[in-house]
Design a protein around this motif. Structure first.
Motif, PDB file in Angstrom:
ATOM      1  N   VAL A  85       0.843  -1.195   0.000  1.00 62.27           N
ATOM      2  CA  VAL A  85       0.000   0.000   0.000  1.00 62.27           C
ATOM      3  C   VAL A  85       0.878   1.245   0.000  1.00 62.27           C
ATOM      4  CG1 VAL A  85      -1.665   1.326   1.367  1.00 62.27           C
ATOM      5  CG2 VAL A  85      -1.991  -1.124   1.038  1.00 62.27           C
ATOM      6  N   THR A  86       1.952   1.245   0.757  1.00 59.73           N
ATOM      7  CA  THR A  86       2.826   2.425   0.758  1.00 59.73           C
ATOM      8  C   THR A  86       3.539   2.584  -0.582  1.00 59.73           C
ATOM      9  OG1 THR A  86       4.609   1.140   1.758  1.00 59.73           O
ATOM     10  CG2 THR A  86       3.187   2.383   3.250  1.00 59.73           C
ATOM     11  N   LEU A  87       3.888   1.461  -1.243  1.00 58.60           N
ATOM     12  CA  LEU A  87       4.488   1.558  -2.576  1.00 58.60           C
ATOM     13  C   LEU A  87       3.478   2.076  -3.585  1.00 58.60           C
ATOM     14  CD1 LEU A  87       6.657  -1.681  -2.829  1.00 58.60           C
ATOM     15  CD2 LEU A  87       7.449   0.673  -2.708  1.00 58.60           C
ATOM     16  N   ALA A  88       2.242   1.636  -3.491  1.00 56.60           N
ATOM     17  CA  ALA A  88       1.214   2.076  -4.426  1.00 56.60           C
ATOM     18  C   ALA A  88       0.918   3.557  -4.252  1.00 56.60           C
ATOM     19  CB  ALA A  88      -0.046   1.253  -4.243  1.00 56.60           C
ATOM     20  N   ASP A  89       0.998   4.060  -3.033  1.00 55.10           N
ATOM     21  CA  ASP A  89       0.731   5.475  -2.803  1.00 55.10           C
ATOM     22  C   ASP A  89       1.876   6.368  -3.274  1.00 55.10           C
ATOM     23  OD1 ASP A  89      -1.761   5.074  -1.746  1.00 55.10           O
ATOM     24  OD2 ASP A  89      -1.049   4.955   0.340  1.00 55.10           O
ATOM     25  N   SER A  90       3.079   5.816  -3.390  1.00 61.18           N
ATOM     26  CA  SER A  90       4.211   6.640  -3.805  1.00 61.18           C
ATOM     27  C   SER A  90       4.220   6.916  -5.306  1.00 61.18           C
ATOM     28  CB  SER A  90       5.526   5.970  -3.398  1.00 61.18           C
ATOM     29  OG  SER A  90       5.718   4.783  -4.139  1.00 61.18           O
ATOM     30  N   PHE A  91       3.467   6.154  -6.118  1.00 64.04           N
ATOM     31  CA  PHE A  91       3.394   6.391  -7.555  1.00 64.04           C
ATOM     32  C   PHE A  91       2.491   7.582  -7.834  1.00 64.04           C
ATOM     33  CE2 PHE A  91       4.364   1.740  -7.811  1.00 64.04           C
ATOM     34  CZ  PHE A  91       5.585   1.881  -8.407  1.00 64.04           C
ATOM     35  N   ASP A  92       2.843   8.355  -8.855  1.00 65.02           N
ATOM     36  CA  ASP A  92       2.019   9.490  -9.262  1.00 65.02           C
ATOM     37  C   ASP A  92       0.860   8.967 -10.091  1.00 65.02           C
ATOM     38  OD1 ASP A  92       1.026  11.959  -9.817  1.00 65.02           O
ATOM     39  OD2 ASP A  92       2.628  12.528 -11.210  1.00 65.02           O
ATOM     40  N   LYS A  93      -0.347   9.201  -9.642  1.00 60.97           N
ATOM     41  CA  LYS A  93      -1.531   8.662 -10.330  1.00 60.97           C
ATOM     42  C   LYS A  93      -1.854   9.421 -11.608  1.00 60.97           C
ATOM     43  CE  LYS A  93      -3.452   6.729  -6.198  1.00 60.97           C
ATOM     44  NZ  LYS A  93      -3.784   7.200  -4.884  1.00 60.97           N
ATOM     45  N   ASN A  94      -1.286  10.603 -11.799  1.00 56.96           N
ATOM     46  CA  ASN A  94      -1.530  11.391 -13.006  1.00 56.96           C
ATOM     47  C   ASN A  94      -0.497  11.144 -14.087  1.00 56.96           C
ATOM     48  OD1 ASN A  94      -3.763  12.658 -11.833  1.00 56.96           O
ATOM     49  ND2 ASN A  94      -2.432  14.127 -10.799  1.00 56.96           N
ATOM     50  N   LYS A  95       0.503  10.335 -13.804  1.00 60.31           N
ATOM     51  CA  LYS A  95       1.569  10.057 -14.776  1.00 60.31           C
ATOM     52  C   LYS A  95       1.324   8.691 -15.410  1.00 60.31           C
ATOM     53  CE  LYS A  95       6.568   9.767 -15.132  1.00 60.31           C
ATOM     54  NZ  LYS A  95       7.821   9.780 -14.389  1.00 60.31           N
ATOM     55  N   VAL A  96       1.280   8.675 -16.724  1.00 59.04           N
ATOM     56  CA  VAL A  96       1.062   7.423 -17.444  1.00 59.04           C
ATOM     57  C   VAL A  96       2.322   7.109 -18.241  1.00 59.04           C
ATOM     58  CG1 VAL A  96      -0.346   6.252 -19.168  1.00 59.04           C
ATOM     59  CG2 VAL A  96      -1.393   7.886 -17.621  1.00 59.04           C
ATOM     60  N   THR A  97       2.839   5.898 -18.104  1.00 65.57           N
ATOM     61  CA  THR A  97       4.021   5.467 -18.848  1.00 65.57           C
ATOM     62  C   THR A  97       3.669   4.242 -19.676  1.00 65.57           C
ATOM     63  OG1 THR A  97       4.766   4.069 -17.043  1.00 65.57           O
ATOM     64  CG2 THR A  97       5.583   6.326 -17.076  1.00 65.57           C
ATOM     65  N   PRO A  98       4.331   4.039 -20.822  1.00 66.53           N
ATOM     66  CA  PRO A  98       4.006   2.900 -21.670  1.00 66.53           C
ATOM     67  C   PRO A  98       4.417   1.564 -21.068  1.00 66.53           C
ATOM     68  CG  PRO A  98       5.809   4.129 -22.603  1.00 66.53           C
ATOM     69  CD  PRO A  98       5.322   4.908 -21.427  1.00 66.53           C
ATOM     70  N   GLY A  99       5.479   1.539 -20.295  1.00 64.78           N
ATOM     71  CA  GLY A  99       5.893   0.306 -19.642  1.00 64.78           C
ATOM     72  C   GLY A  99       6.549  -0.677 -20.595  1.00 64.78           C
ATOM     73  N   VAL A 100       6.630  -1.908 -20.155  1.00 70.57           N
ATOM     74  CA  VAL A 100       7.304  -2.961 -20.908  1.00 70.57           C
ATOM     75  C   VAL A 100       6.510  -3.325 -22.157  1.00 70.57           C
ATOM     76  CG1 VAL A 100       8.144  -5.334 -20.798  1.00 70.57           C
ATOM     77  CG2 VAL A 100       8.382  -3.854 -18.828  1.00 70.57           C
ATOM     78  N   LEU A 101       5.187  -3.375 -22.046  1.00 67.21           N
ATOM     79  CA  LEU A 101       4.364  -3.716 -23.210  1.00 67.21           C
ATOM     80  C   LEU A 101       4.535  -2.692 -24.326  1.00 67.21           C
ATOM     81  CD1 LEU A 101       2.231  -5.561 -24.475  1.00 67.21           C
ATOM     82  CD2 LEU A 101       0.500  -4.086 -23.455  1.00 67.21           C
ATOM     83  N   GLY A 102       4.601  -1.420 -23.982  1.00 60.76           N
ATOM     84  CA  GLY A 102       4.824  -0.385 -24.991  1.00 60.76           C
ATOM     85  C   GLY A 102       6.169  -0.543 -25.676  1.00 60.76           C
TER      86      GLY A 102
END
Length: 88
Positions: free
Chosen positions: A14-31
């Motif tokens: 939960v603390t790791l999930a809260d540290s991510f910016d929810k407004n930032k979208v990245t393509p990731g590995v699939l992209g």
């Protein structure tokens, strides 16, 4: 009933999930994988096109039945009549 380890693990996630910016979208590995596949496909298409373009003969030769096939390259019937019809 949750054990102490699972509770501890959930609090860390939960603390790791809260540290991510929810407004930032990245393509990731699939992209990256999709982009790499498209790049590989373009490379293969260019390679194939170069192979086919090497087979093409760009030197145009007149056919046997054309009227200008017997005349030399600079003197056609239309060119000589157009030059001779000028008065001056």
């Amino acid at each position: 009933m949750m054990s102490a380890t699972s509770t501890l693990a959930m609090t860390h996630f939960v603390t790791l999930a809260d540290s991510f910016d929810k407004n930032k979208v990245t393509p990731g590995v699939l992209g990256f994988i999709v982009f790499a596949v498209i790049g590989g496909a373009v490379w293969l298409l260019m390679k194939s096109m170069n192979k086919h373009m090497k087979k093409v003969d760009f030197a145009e030769q007149p056919e046997e039945g054309e009227p200008g096939a017997d005349a030399p390259a600079g003197s056609t019937a239309a060119g000589s009549t157009a030059a001779g019809s000028k008065t001056g």
